[in-house]
Design an enzyme around this catalytic site. Structure first.
Site, mmCIF file in Angstrom:
data_model
loop_
_atom_site.group_PDB
_atom_site.id
_atom_site.type_symbol
_atom_site.label_atom_id
_atom_site.label_comp_id
_atom_site.label_asym_id
_atom_site.label_seq_id
_atom_site.Cartn_x
_atom_site.Cartn_y
_atom_site.Cartn_z
ATOM 1 N N GLU B 209 40.807 18.646 13.022
ATOM 2 C CA GLU B 209 39.928 19.525 13.780
ATOM 3 C C GLU B 209 40.769 20.663 14.351
ATOM 4 O OE1 GLU B 209 38.302 16.626 16.494
ATOM 5 O OE2 GLU B 209 39.766 17.068 18.035
ATOM 6 N N HIS B 247 37.102 17.200 22.956
ATOM 7 C CA HIS B 247 38.463 16.661 22.944
ATOM 8 C C HIS B 247 39.406 17.646 23.649
ATOM 9 C CE1 HIS B 247 37.446 14.321 19.020
ATOM 10 N NE2 HIS B 247 37.125 13.627 20.098
#
Lengths: 380, 290
Positions: B209, B247
């Site tokens: 990511e 995150h």
């Protein structure tokens, strides 16, 4: 968490890093009242959480008090990267012989706090890193030993080339490291660190960010938090156990899990739509959370369709479906909603959702396509 | 074979008496993980569902010969729990806890290294060797034994992908959720190397990511060192700059850490990157000649 330059300077001063005198003002009246008319050259600087203030016209030199007032009048209320300037800092300007960059950052690769320094100060360090990375000195600091005196001296000497100046700079670097560790920072920059014609070393501009995970043990830092309206929405969501970020599109999405939420945004884009937000509701099937998430989603007036994307793992899809049914029963909205359930007990979950009359699908691709289709219709 | 854990893994649960710790202990046990002890200071001597509780990790290791630990303790105490396990000689410590201060993990890392402890996480879903051992909060029912290795920075997205792999007959050797924090334990490079050396793994799925440059480093490693095929997916192509996407580590800072850069680096290493998760099984089958 970000703070303003003047707040970083206050912390610098507390830790003995030399910064020129400055006054912070919220209005032109405050500038007139609080800035001393001492004939010293001054710099008026916009205080916003954005880089590139100088380029945007948010930093201006002033020779007289009248110029200070005029500059503040222009800068206050100015828009910089979508943020309105509500405060200016008026600082004594310093004569500059040479500018340097000194920064500390949490480095993922070395798993350490890393000292970065460059003789190319006063410009954006990211630019230096791209164009001439060899001009940046990098030093991974041992977390158990901390930044050692000899290391700070060696780096400072590479920058300044003259030992007395280097010792002054090394002392500043050591203080910056102590401040960094004490406050759980994630970034601390002095840019520029300047050498004056009188061979003094001063910190002129400061920037600090802090680790959000550590704010629970940094009450003094938390007090400095100032947020824009959008950020406030994100913080409110966070307090409810949701992770929300507003974007510019029109397809709202609600997802369990951060990686899947990012992927959902990407899928909407991939199939020709524009995501309105990032929204991770975590692993719970609690109807209250779904209701709160929907309220946040629908408070964005750009939203014309909603895609709910749930992958059931430990959380079972039939539980999630019950949560959704309870939540949707309480939310009155004309905006079309597509639900995608997959994973553990998806079949049972989808069966339960039939009672709501909502379109339900099995894959993310179908959900994205359907949401885009519905958003077009709902606009008409 | 597999990597990191197998049927001989003996697990301690630190924070077993907490809500999440207790719940997932039951789930792991149901799956068949060999849980030999729990640790909860002040509750030593008790038992939970036949699992003995100890006051310290040291005692637990001494009594049970445990060789792995999973941590569910709250964020302010997580670093201490990791150190306790590492200093008691536990070889693998998996931290599920979210919100651990970054400087805590930075401090813990060299101690773990000195003790020879492998860390996974924090802020991770854990790892699984299907049919043998599950450590963490992964839903065991979607996994199936097979020959695919998987490494991921995400939780639910991993389940999504694994579910598709399993449905397409692509079972897994070991799946590792490395977590979403900027500074974490085992990462792509170490795990790619383990999968390369694992005789039962024939191909690897890498789920990355935005944020950092670990995917770029992985691409370089794959190009130079790996013989086994790797297929990738990168989340966050539409993420804006300067925002943490859930995150803590998923953030594009000043134009670096973008999905585009990562995808480009992976393509250059001859790693196909799926445009959407649905494409992953097909890309794998093509690479494996199935």
């Amino acid at each position: 968490m970000k703070i303003h330059e003047y707040q970083a300077r206050n912390l610098f001063r507390k830790y003995g890093i030399p910064v020129p005198d400055a006054v912070v003002c919220h209005s032109v009246e405050e500038v007139e009242k609080n800035v001393p008319d001492d004939g010293k050259l001054k710099v008026v600087k916009a205080q916003v959480h954005a880089g590139g203030r100088g380029k945007a016209g948010g930093v201006k030199l002033a020779r007289t008090k009248a110029e200070v007032v005029e500059n503040a009048r222009q800068i206050l209320g100015m828009d910089i990267k979508g943020l309105t300037v509500e405060k200016v800092m008026v600082a004594d300007a310093v004569n500059i012989e040479k500018e340097f960059y000194v920064g500390l950052v949490n480095d993922r690769n070395s798993k350490s706090v890393t000292l970065m320094a460059s003789a190319e100060g006063g410009v954006e360090i990211e630019e230096v890193a791209k164009v001439s990375p060899e001009k940046i000195i990098k030093l991974a600091i041992d977390p158990l030993l901390g930044l050692m005196d000899f290391q700070a001296r060696a780096v400072a000497l590479q920058l300044f080339g003259e030992i007395m100046q280097a010792l002054a700079a090394a002392a500043i670097i050591k203080k910056l490291y102590k401040l960094y560790i004490d406050t759980d920072a994630s970034l601390a920059e002095i840019n520029p660190l300047v050498l004056t014609p009188e061979k003094e070393v001063w910190a002129i501009d400061g920037k600090m960010n802090f680790d959000d995970n550590a704010l629970f043990r940094q009450p003094e830092i938390l007090k400095m938090r100032e947020v824009s309206a959008n950020e406030q929405k994100e913080i409110d969501a966070n307090e409810k156990g949701l992770s929300y970020i507003k974007l510019d599109g029109n397809i709202g999405c609600m997802v369990n899990g951060a990686g899947l939420a990012m992927t959902t945004m990407d899928m909407i884009k991939l199939y020709g739509g524009e995501p309105a937000n990032f929204l991770d509701i975590g692993g719970s099937s609690n109807p209250k959370k779904v209701i709160e998430a929907m309220e946040i989603l629908l408070s964005d007036k750009n939203v014309t369709a909603v895609m709910i994307n749930i992958f059931g793992g430990i959380t079972r899809c039939d539980d999630v479906a019950r949560g959704l049914i309870a939540a949707l029963g309480q939310i009155k909205t004309e905006i079309p909603i597509v639900v995608r359930l997959s994973g553990t007990n998806a079949k049972e979950g989808l069966e339960l959702l039939k009672s709501t009359g909502l379109p339900t699908v099995n894959t993310m691709r179908e959900a994205a396509q359907k949401a885009i289709e519905l958003s077009k219709k709902s606009k008409v | 074979m597999s990597i990191l854990i197998n049927k001989d893994t003996k697990l301690i649960v630190q924070g077993i008496t907490g809500r999440d710790g207790g719940f997932h202990t039951m789930k792991m046990k149901e799956y068949g993980t060999s849980i030999v002890a729990g640790v909860s200071p002040g509750k030593g001597g008790r038992e939970i569902d036949g699992i003995p509780i100890f006051n310290t990790v040291e005692q637990a290791v001494k009594e049970t010969a445990a060789n792995a630990s999973v941590i569910f303790v709250p964020a302010p105490f997580a670093a201490d729990a990791i150190l306790e396990a590492s200093c008691a000689g536990v070889g693998l410590v998996v931290t599920i806890t979210e919100g651990v201060p970054v400087l805590d993990i930075i401090k813990v890392s060299p101690v773990a290294k000195r003790n020879g402890t492998k860390l996974i996480g924090p802020n991770c879903p854990g790892l699984i060797t299907p049919g043998e051992s599950l450590i963490g909060i992964l839903p065991g029912n979607i996994f199936k034994k097979g020959n695919i290795g998987l490494i991921s920075r995400s939780g639910t997205l991993t389940y999504e992908v694994v579910n598709m792999l399993t449905k397409n007959g692509l079972g897994q050797t070991t799946c590792v959720g490395i977590g979403g924090d900027p500074v974490a334990g085992l990462y792509f490079l170490e795990l790619l190397e383990m999968f390369e050396n694992d005789p039962d793994t024939d191909a690897v799925v890498l789920i990355g990511e935005i944020g950092g440059d670990a995917e770029e480093q992985a691409a370089k490693f794959i190009k130079e060192k790996m013989t086994k095929p790797v297929v990738a997916f990168i989340a966050g192509q539409t993420a804006p700059t300067g925002k943490r996407m859930g995150h803590a580590g998923a953030i594009i800072s000043s134009g670096s850490g973008t999905a585009e850069e990562k995808i480009k680096a992976l393509y250059q290493a001859n790693v196909p990157v799926a445009k959407e998760p649905l494409e992953i099984p097909g890309l794998l089958k093509k690479k494996l000649g199935l």
